[in-house]
Design an enzyme around this catalytic site. Structure first.
Site, PDB file in Angstrom:
ATOM      1  N   GLY A  67       0.687  -1.231  -0.165  1.00  0.00           N
ATOM      2  CA  GLY A  67      -0.011  -0.037   0.073  1.00  0.00           C
ATOM      3  C   GLY A  67       0.951   1.333   0.134  1.00  0.00           C
ATOM      4  N   ASP A  68       0.097   2.425   0.059  1.00  0.00           N
ATOM      5  CA  ASP A  68       0.925   3.689  -0.037  1.00  0.00           C
ATOM      6  C   ASP A  68       1.926   3.932  -1.331  1.00  0.00           C
ATOM      7  OD1 ASP A  68      -0.841   4.301   2.067  1.00  0.00           O
ATOM      8  OD2 ASP A  68       0.624   3.376   3.357  1.00  0.00           O
ATOM      9  N   GLY A  78       1.550   5.424  -3.922  1.00  0.00           N
ATOM     10  CA  GLY A  78       1.371   6.694  -4.716  1.00  0.00           C
ATOM     11  C   GLY A  78       0.351   6.459  -5.762  1.00  0.00           C
ATOM     12  N   LYS A  79      -0.923   5.475  -5.339  1.00  0.00           N
ATOM     13  CA  LYS A  79      -1.919   5.377  -6.257  1.00  0.00           C
ATOM     14  C   LYS A  79      -2.672   6.521  -6.626  1.00  0.00           C
ATOM     15  CE  LYS A  79      -3.289   2.040  -3.554  1.00  0.00           C
ATOM     16  NZ  LYS A  79      -2.101   2.158  -2.617  1.00  0.00           N
ATOM     17  N   GLY A  80      -3.063   7.196  -5.461  1.00  0.00           N
ATOM     18  CA  GLY A  80      -3.889   8.592  -5.497  1.00  0.00           C
ATOM     19  C   GLY A  80      -3.133   9.498  -6.400  1.00  0.00           C
ATOM     20  N   ALA A 132      -8.219   3.050   2.950  1.00  0.00           N
ATOM     21  CA  ALA A 132      -7.218   3.660   2.161  1.00  0.00           C
ATOM     22  C   ALA A 132      -7.034   5.100   2.531  1.00  0.00           C
ATOM     23  CB  ALA A 132      -7.802   3.293   0.876  1.00  0.00           C
ATOM     24  N   GLY A 133      -5.889   5.655   2.275  1.00  0.00           N
ATOM     25  CA  GLY A 133      -5.700   6.984   2.203  1.00  0.00           C
ATOM     26  C   GLY A 133      -4.571   7.273   1.013  1.00  0.00           C
ATOM     27  N   HIS A 134      -5.569   7.997  -0.116  1.00  0.00           N
ATOM     28  CA  HIS A 134      -4.785   8.282  -1.345  1.00  0.00           C
ATOM     29  C   HIS A 134      -4.626  10.041  -1.356  1.00  0.00           C
ATOM     30  CE1 HIS A 134      -6.441   4.493  -3.249  1.00  0.00           C
ATOM     31  NE2 HIS A 134      -5.794   4.214  -2.064  1.00  0.00           N
ATOM     32  N   THR A 135      -3.320  10.361  -1.505  1.00  0.00           N
ATOM     33  CA  THR A 135      -3.170  11.655  -1.472  1.00  0.00           C
ATOM     34  C   THR A 135      -2.745  12.372  -2.805  1.00  0.00           C
ATOM     35  OG1 THR A 135      -1.660  11.000   0.706  1.00  0.00           O
ATOM     36  CG2 THR A 135      -1.284  13.301  -0.216  1.00  0.00           C
ATOM     37  N   GLN A 142      -4.979  -0.325  -0.965  1.00  0.00           N
ATOM     38  CA  GLN A 142      -4.130  -0.981  -0.367  1.00  0.00           C
ATOM     39  C   GLN A 142      -2.924  -1.577  -1.341  1.00  0.00           C
ATOM     40  OE1 GLN A 142      -7.716  -1.742   0.423  1.00  0.00           O
ATOM     41  NE2 GLN A 142      -7.066  -0.165   1.894  1.00  0.00           N
ATOM     42  N   ARG A 177       5.512   4.651   8.810  1.00  0.00           N
ATOM     43  CA  ARG A 177       5.792   3.692   7.991  1.00  0.00           C
ATOM     44  C   ARG A 177       7.018   2.914   8.200  1.00  0.00           C
ATOM     45  NH1 ARG A 177       3.543   7.270   3.090  1.00  0.00           N
ATOM     46  NH2 ARG A 177       1.308   7.065   3.522  1.00  0.00           N
ATOM     47  N   GLY A 198       8.188  13.443  -7.367  1.00  0.00           N
ATOM     48  CA  GLY A 198       7.620  14.298  -6.165  1.00  0.00           C
ATOM     49  C   GLY A 198       6.152  14.198  -5.819  1.00  0.00           C
TER      50      GLY A 198
HETATM   51  P1  GDP Z   1      -1.582   5.739  -2.015  1.00  0.00           P
HETATM   52  O1  GDP Z   1      -2.247   5.236  -0.683  1.00  0.00           O
HETATM   53  O2  GDP Z   1      -1.095   4.726  -2.822  1.00  0.00           O
HETATM   54  O3  GDP Z   1      -2.402   6.539  -2.776  1.00  0.00           O
HETATM   55  O4  GDP Z   1      -0.253   6.580  -1.270  1.00  0.00           O
HETATM   56  P2  GDP Z   1      -0.476   7.523  -0.024  1.00  0.00           P
HETATM   57  O5  GDP Z   1      -1.140   8.924  -0.560  1.00  0.00           O
HETATM   58  O6  GDP Z   1      -0.872   6.825   1.262  1.00  0.00           O
HETATM   59  O7  GDP Z   1       1.103   7.806   0.055  1.00  0.00           O
HETATM   60  C1  GDP Z   1       1.998   8.085  -0.916  1.00  0.00           C
HETATM   61  C2  GDP Z   1       2.752   9.505  -0.400  1.00  0.00           C
HETATM   62  O8  GDP Z   1       3.931   9.866  -1.094  1.00  0.00           O
HETATM   63  C3  GDP Z   1       1.735  10.828  -0.295  1.00  0.00           C
HETATM   64  O9  GDP Z   1       2.321  11.469   0.872  1.00  0.00           O
HETATM   65  C4  GDP Z   1       2.292  11.348  -1.547  1.00  0.00           C
HETATM   66  O10 GDP Z   1       1.975  12.738  -1.829  1.00  0.00           O
HETATM   67  C5  GDP Z   1       3.555  10.962  -1.894  1.00  0.00           C
HETATM   68  N1  GDP Z   1       4.072  10.873  -3.121  1.00  0.00           N
HETATM   69  C6  GDP Z   1       3.746  10.353  -4.396  1.00  0.00           C
HETATM   70  N2  GDP Z   1       4.443  10.113  -5.333  1.00  0.00           N
HETATM   71  C7  GDP Z   1       5.760  10.604  -4.664  1.00  0.00           C
HETATM   72  C8  GDP Z   1       7.062  10.838  -5.475  1.00  0.00           C
HETATM   73  O11 GDP Z   1       7.139  10.458  -6.534  1.00  0.00           O
HETATM   74  N3  GDP Z   1       8.068  11.382  -4.488  1.00  0.00           N
HETATM   75  C9  GDP Z   1       7.606  11.874  -3.279  1.00  0.00           C
HETATM   76  N4  GDP Z   1       8.559  12.358  -2.597  1.00  0.00           N
HETATM   77  N5  GDP Z   1       6.248  11.652  -2.712  1.00  0.00           N
HETATM   78  C10 GDP Z   1       5.421  11.020  -3.499  1.00  0.00           C
HETATM   79  P1  IMO Z   2      -3.728   2.803   0.757  1.00  0.00           P
HETATM   80  O1  IMO Z   2      -5.123   2.413  -0.147  1.00  0.00           O
HETATM   81  C1  IMO Z   2      -1.205   0.655   3.614  1.00  0.00           C
HETATM   82  C2  IMO Z   2      -2.726  -2.229   6.490  1.00  0.00           C
HETATM   83  C3  IMO Z   2      -2.987  -1.619   7.787  1.00  0.00           C
HETATM   84  C4  IMO Z   2      -2.890  -3.106   8.252  1.00  0.00           C
HETATM   85  C5  IMO Z   2      -3.504  -3.918   7.542  1.00  0.00           C
HETATM   86  C6  IMO Z   2      -5.051  -4.264   7.796  1.00  0.00           C
HETATM   87  O2  IMO Z   2      -3.820   3.922   1.203  1.00  0.00           O
HETATM   88  O3  IMO Z   2      -2.453   2.217   0.219  1.00  0.00           O
HETATM   89  P2  IMO Z   2      -7.357  -2.952   7.915  1.00  0.00           P
HETATM   90  O4  IMO Z   2      -7.659  -1.514   8.162  1.00  0.00           O
HETATM   91  O5  IMO Z   2      -7.468  -3.240   6.301  1.00  0.00           O
HETATM   92  O6  IMO Z   2      -7.996  -4.115   8.788  1.00  0.00           O
HETATM   93  O7  IMO Z   2      -5.519  -3.104   8.075  1.00  0.00           O
HETATM   94  O8  IMO Z   2      -3.658  -3.302   6.098  1.00  0.00           O
HETATM   95  N1  IMO Z   2      -3.583  -1.023   5.592  1.00  0.00           N
HETATM   96  C7  IMO Z   2      -2.935  -0.407   4.741  1.00  0.00           C
HETATM   97  N2  IMO Z   2      -1.742   0.209   4.812  1.00  0.00           N
HETATM   98  N3  IMO Z   2      -1.821   1.556   2.824  1.00  0.00           N
HETATM   99  C8  IMO Z   2      -3.386   1.247   2.915  1.00  0.00           C
HETATM  100  O9  IMO Z   2      -4.236   1.761   1.992  1.00  0.00           O
HETATM  101  C9  IMO Z   2      -3.819   0.137   3.959  1.00  0.00           C
HETATM  102  N4  IMO Z   2      -5.102  -0.198   4.117  1.00  0.00           N
HETATM  103  C10 IMO Z   2      -4.930  -1.001   5.197  1.00  0.00           C
HETATM  104  O10 IMO Z   2      -2.088  -0.774   8.203  1.00  0.00           O
HETATM  105  O11 IMO Z   2      -1.695  -3.714   8.448  1.00  0.00           O
HETATM  106 MG    MG Z   3      -2.307   5.361   1.478  1.00  0.00          MG
END
Ligand code: GDP
Ligand code: IMO
Ligand code: MG
Length: 429
Positions: free
Chosen positions: A14-15, A17-19, A41-44, A224, A305, A414
């Site tokens: 997860g995280d 950079g999908k958002g 989920a938290g998509h930034t 995720q 993280r 970035g």
């Molecule tokens: P998601 O859950 O896959 O949408 O990702 P998150 O938003 O949870 O986490 C990705 C983080 O990295 C966010 O704070 C984004 O703003 C940041 N991000 C995304 N792409 C880049 C990148 O290429 N470089 C940097 N430095 N930050 C990035």
């Molecule tokens: P995005 O879409 C990163 C992790 C939690 C925990 C496990 C189970 O932003 O990438 P849950 O709340 O589903 O019962 O948690 O999965 N987790 C994530 N880690 N990014 C996410 O979403 C996540 N969604 C759940 O931290 O380990």
């Molecule tokens: Mg996220």
């Protein structure tokens, strides 16, 4: 000509950079659809100096002429969704015109969140590290055939059905030694449910298939990551949905043969939030440096993280399970501080070298085997074309493309929308 549904999903924990990338790709599509997960989920997204985090709403919402669908595979907490809508409306986004909800999406009740908390507390040291958004208990009620769905909000007997499910939960909770008080939260939940009733509610499977048939382009946005998938992730330290490409079929009602490009997104290194195996995790200053440079704190919970080097056996597995046709690499800029970059190419388990994740990836016994590549020590964040890339970055990209046997079409430098280098066209047809 009938189009296909492209899927963008995370290949790690997860995280990735999908958002950000979905927002960048949205101009290529007509519809953006979430197919699984929920407010865990938290998509930034970042643009024009604004940073915004989405939890339930697809990341195409900032583009005026696009439709955003929350599919049947998603679980929705009305309180969180109503808050998300309000924040967007405060920014001038016409959410009513751009957001559509599947009537088959399941609802997260306040008691689902309490059950999540009680279950985690009971697990003690073995806790999953859940976001405590009620995801697991809601999917349990879905598969247990007890759940409430968005469509039920419009039924006359909704209040009774809500009470019946809540009472079932209260019975289960009485077995736990877990204190809670949901009175206030329930009031907010009911008010928020009214906000959902005012949205456009659809049969998203008919809607999406009709769009595709009419030649419209649809992008399915994963939540995720593949290593958190309920079947293929590091079980039991996973989430409760199918995060892999197959999840787009069941979570939107799209037939497998209607899927087009599968865009797999990964960080140039690796992170994980919550418990569970992470073979390449760094507990030293290098890990701390990655967390600092990458600002690696959860977008949903704010938790730090865990950080480590890129893990090729795990990525190869994710490429295989998803049928990835192209890769997007994010956060290349974050590696700029390192003289050398390590790539995990295999693992050593009890003295034997293996090239795949074992059934029980117990980190203490699993030692990563690394190859060391030169770093670039160059600030990438202001670059506008691939021609500006340092040689070491080009080498890193070529190395990963060869190892994963898949082209890298986007490199992100970035968090901002503009800090994105498109190497090859992404959308199919
Ligand atoms: P998601 O859950 O896959 O949408 O990702 P998150 O938003 O949870 O986490 C990705 C983080 O990295 C966010 O704070 C984004 O703003 C940041 N991000 C995304 N792409 C880049 C990148 O290429 N470089 C940097 N430095 N930050 C990035
Ligand atoms: P995005 O879409 C990163 C992790 C939690 C925990 C496990 C189970 O932003 O990438 P849950 O709340 O589903 O019962 O948690 O999965 N987790 C994530 N880690 N990014 C996410 O979403 C996540 N969604 C759940 O931290 O380990
Ligand atoms: Mg996220």
């Amino acid at each position: 000509m009938q189009n296909r549904v492209d899927v963008l999903l995370g290949l790690q924990w997860g995280d990735e950079g999908k958002g950000k990338i979905v927002d960048v790709l949205t101009p290529e599509y007509d519809v953006i659809a979430r197919f699984q997960g929920g407010p865990n989920a938290g998509h930034t997204l970042e643009f024009n100096g604004i940073k915004h985090v989405l939890h339930t709403i697809p990341s195409g919402i900032f583009h005026g002429d696009k439709e955003n669908v929350v599919g049947n595979g998603v679980v929705i907490d009305p309180i969180i969704l109503a808050k998300e809508i309000k924040a967007l409306e405060d920014m001038g986004v016409d959410v009513n015109a751009r957001l559509l909800l599947s009537r088959k999406a399941h609802l997260i009740l306040p008691t689902h969140c309490v059950l999540d908390g009680a279950s985690e507390a009971e697990k003690g040291k073995m806790k999953i590290g859940s976001t405590l958004k009620g995801i697991g208990p809601t999917y349990m009620d879905k598969t247990g055939r007890n759940g409430l769905r968005v469509g039920d909000l419009f039924e006359e007997d909704f209040a009774e059905r809500y009470e019946a499910l809540k009472n079932k939960h209260l019975k289960i909770l009485s077995q736990y030694n877990f204190e809670f008080d949901i009175k206030e939260k329930e009031k907010t939940w009911m008010k928020s449910a009214d906000r959902l009733r005012a949205l456009t509610v659809i049969d998203s499977e008919h809607y999406i298939n009709a769009k595709v048939k009419a030649g419209k382009r649809v992008l399915a946005e994963g939540a995720q990551g593949s290593l958190l998938d309920i079947d293929f992730g590091s079980y039991p330290y996973v989430t409760s949905s199918n995060t892999v490409s197959a999840g787009a079929c069941t979570g939107l009602g799209v037939a497998p043969r209607r899927l087009g490009e599968v865009i797999g997104i990964f960080k140039a290194y690796c992170t994980r939030v919550g418990s569970g195996p992470f073979p390449t995790e760094l507990h030293d200053e290098a890990g701390e440096a990655l967390r600092k440079a990458g600002n690696e704190f959860g977008a949903t919970t704010g938790r730090p993280r865990r950080c480590g080097w890129i893990d090729l056996p795990a990525l190869k597995y994710a490429v295989m399970i998803n049928g990835v046709t192209q890769l997007n690499m994010t956060k290349a800029d974050v590696l700029a501080g390192f003289d050398n970059i390590k790539v995990c190419t295999a693992y050593e388990l009890d003295g034997e070298v293996i090239d795949h994740l074992p059934y029980d990836a117990v980190t203490e016994r699993l030692k990563p085997v690394y190859e060391t590549l030169p770093g670039w020590k160059t600030d990438l964040t202001g670059m506008h074309s691939e021609a500006e890339f340092p040689e070491a970055l080009n080498n890193y990209i070529a190395y990963l493309e060869a190892a994963l046997e898949t082209p890298i079409t986007i490199v992100s430098l970035g968090p901002d929308r503009t800090q994105t280098i498109v190497r090859k066209a992404v959308a199919a047809s």
